[in-house]
Motif scaffolding. Structure first.
Motif, mmCIF file in Angstrom:
data_model
loop_
_atom_site.group_PDB
_atom_site.id
_atom_site.type_symbol
_atom_site.label_atom_id
_atom_site.label_comp_id
_atom_site.label_asym_id
_atom_site.label_seq_id
_atom_site.Cartn_x
_atom_site.Cartn_y
_atom_site.Cartn_z
ATOM 1 N N LYS A 63 33.800 18.325 55.455
ATOM 2 C CA LYS A 63 32.647 18.595 54.581
ATOM 3 C C LYS A 63 32.327 20.091 54.583
ATOM 4 O O LYS A 63 31.972 20.664 53.550
ATOM 5 N N TYR A 64 32.452 20.736 55.726
ATOM 6 C CA TYR A 64 32.221 22.182 55.840
ATOM 7 C C TYR A 64 33.161 22.952 54.918
ATOM 8 O O TYR A 64 32.763 23.911 54.275
ATOM 9 N N ILE A 65 34.392 22.512 54.843
ATOM 10 C CA ILE A 65 35.373 23.186 53.992
ATOM 11 C C ILE A 65 35.084 22.935 52.516
ATOM 12 O O ILE A 65 35.155 23.848 51.695
ATOM 13 N N ASP A 66 34.728 21.713 52.171
ATOM 14 C CA ASP A 66 34.586 21.322 50.770
ATOM 15 C C ASP A 66 33.230 21.631 50.145
ATOM 16 O O ASP A 66 33.140 21.806 48.931
ATOM 17 N N ASP A 67 32.175 21.674 50.930
ATOM 18 C CA ASP A 67 30.818 21.749 50.386
ATOM 19 C C ASP A 67 30.171 23.094 50.723
ATOM 20 O O ASP A 67 29.833 23.359 51.878
ATOM 21 N N TYR A 68 29.965 23.909 49.704
ATOM 22 C CA TYR A 68 29.368 25.227 49.887
ATOM 23 C C TYR A 68 27.961 25.125 50.470
ATOM 24 O O TYR A 68 27.590 25.900 51.352
ATOM 25 N N PHE A 69 27.169 24.176 50.000
ATOM 26 C CA PHE A 69 25.784 24.048 50.467
ATOM 27 C C PHE A 69 25.734 23.652 51.947
ATOM 28 O O PHE A 69 24.897 24.140 52.697
ATOM 29 N N PHE A 70 26.632 22.757 52.354
ATOM 30 C CA PHE A 70 26.667 22.386 53.764
ATOM 31 C C PHE A 70 27.135 23.554 54.619
ATOM 32 O O PHE A 70 26.620 23.773 55.718
ATOM 33 N N ARG A 71 28.105 24.307 54.138
ATOM 34 C CA ARG A 71 28.592 25.477 54.880
ATOM 35 C C ARG A 71 27.442 26.456 55.101
ATOM 36 O O ARG A 71 27.267 26.983 56.197
ATOM 37 N N LYS A 72 26.655 26.674 54.082
ATOM 38 C CA LYS A 72 25.509 27.574 54.179
ATOM 39 C C LYS A 72 24.485 27.039 55.185
ATOM 40 O O LYS A 72 23.949 27.790 56.010
ATOM 41 N N GLU A 73 24.220 25.749 55.110
ATOM 42 C CA GLU A 73 23.267 25.109 56.027
ATOM 43 C C GLU A 73 23.739 25.201 57.475
ATOM 44 O O GLU A 73 22.968 25.521 58.378
ATOM 45 N N LEU A 74 25.008 24.933 57.698
ATOM 46 C CA LEU A 74 25.541 24.976 59.065
ATOM 47 C C LEU A 74 25.501 26.389 59.629
ATOM 48 O O LEU A 74 25.210 26.582 60.806
ATOM 49 N N ARG A 75 25.746 27.380 58.793
ATOM 50 C CA ARG A 75 25.670 28.768 59.249
ATOM 51 C C ARG A 75 24.257 29.101 59.740
ATOM 52 O O ARG A 75 24.093 29.749 60.772
ATOM 53 N N GLU A 76 23.264 28.639 59.020
ATOM 54 C CA GLU A 76 21.879 28.895 59.423
ATOM 55 C C GLU A 76 21.511 28.136 60.696
ATOM 56 O O GLU A 76 20.851 28.672 61.577
ATOM 57 N N GLU A 77 21.934 26.901 60.779
ATOM 58 C CA GLU A 77 21.572 26.060 61.922
ATOM 59 C C GLU A 77 22.300 26.456 63.200
ATOM 60 O O GLU A 77 21.790 26.254 64.294
ATOM 61 N N MET A 78 23.494 27.009 63.081
ATOM 62 C CA MET A 78 24.240 27.408 64.281
ATOM 63 C C MET A 78 23.566 28.574 64.999
ATOM 64 O O MET A 78 23.782 28.777 66.188
ATOM 65 N N LYS A 79 22.726 29.292 64.298
ATOM 66 C CA LYS A 79 21.974 30.377 64.930
ATOM 67 C C LYS A 79 20.892 29.838 65.863
ATOM 68 O O LYS A 79 20.416 30.549 66.736
#
Length: 118
Positions: A63-79
């Motif tokens: 999902k991280y690879i395929d979904d731009y919105f999830f990638r953005k969300e995960l980047r914020e949450e990993m902080k």
């Protein structure tokens, strides 16, 4: 059967994830792929919960690879990740990634996105 083949049976997106091409300065993607490989090849195949977690992680990183919105969300949450001293770092990171995905899925089903055609 070889342990690697058994693991790959539970990770249908393994090659897609490992061969994901990201920008050179994208440190988070590099770390996520490293965590994925370490976790997948260190899993105990006799433990059903661990196998389920590997399958979830495979789904999440796909999902991280395929979904731009999830990638953005995960980047914020990993902080925001916090790991206690007594926790296994790899397991804590995997649990956090899965938790972010679960929260994203709940929130995403409530949001409606309209695309705009120009």
């Amino acid at each position: 059967m070889n342990k690697n083949k058994q693991i790959l049976k539970h990770c249908p997106n393994f090659y897609k994830i490992v061969n994901f091409e990201f920008f050179e300065e994208d440190e988070l993607s590099k770390k996520l792929l490293s965590v994925y490989e370490d976790y997948v090849f260190n899993v105990d195949l006799t433990n059903k919960n661990a196998v389920m977690k590997v399958e979830q992680l495979d789904l999440v990183l796909n999902k991280y690879i395929d979904d731009y919105f999830f990638r953005k969300e995960l980047r914020e949450e990993m902080k925001k990740i916090r790991i206690r001293k007594d926790e296994d770092i790899l397991v804590a990171i995997v649990n956090w990634i899965i938790k972010v995905f679960d929260n994203y899925e709940v929130g995403f089903t409530r949001n409606i996105y309209f695309s705009r055609w120009l």
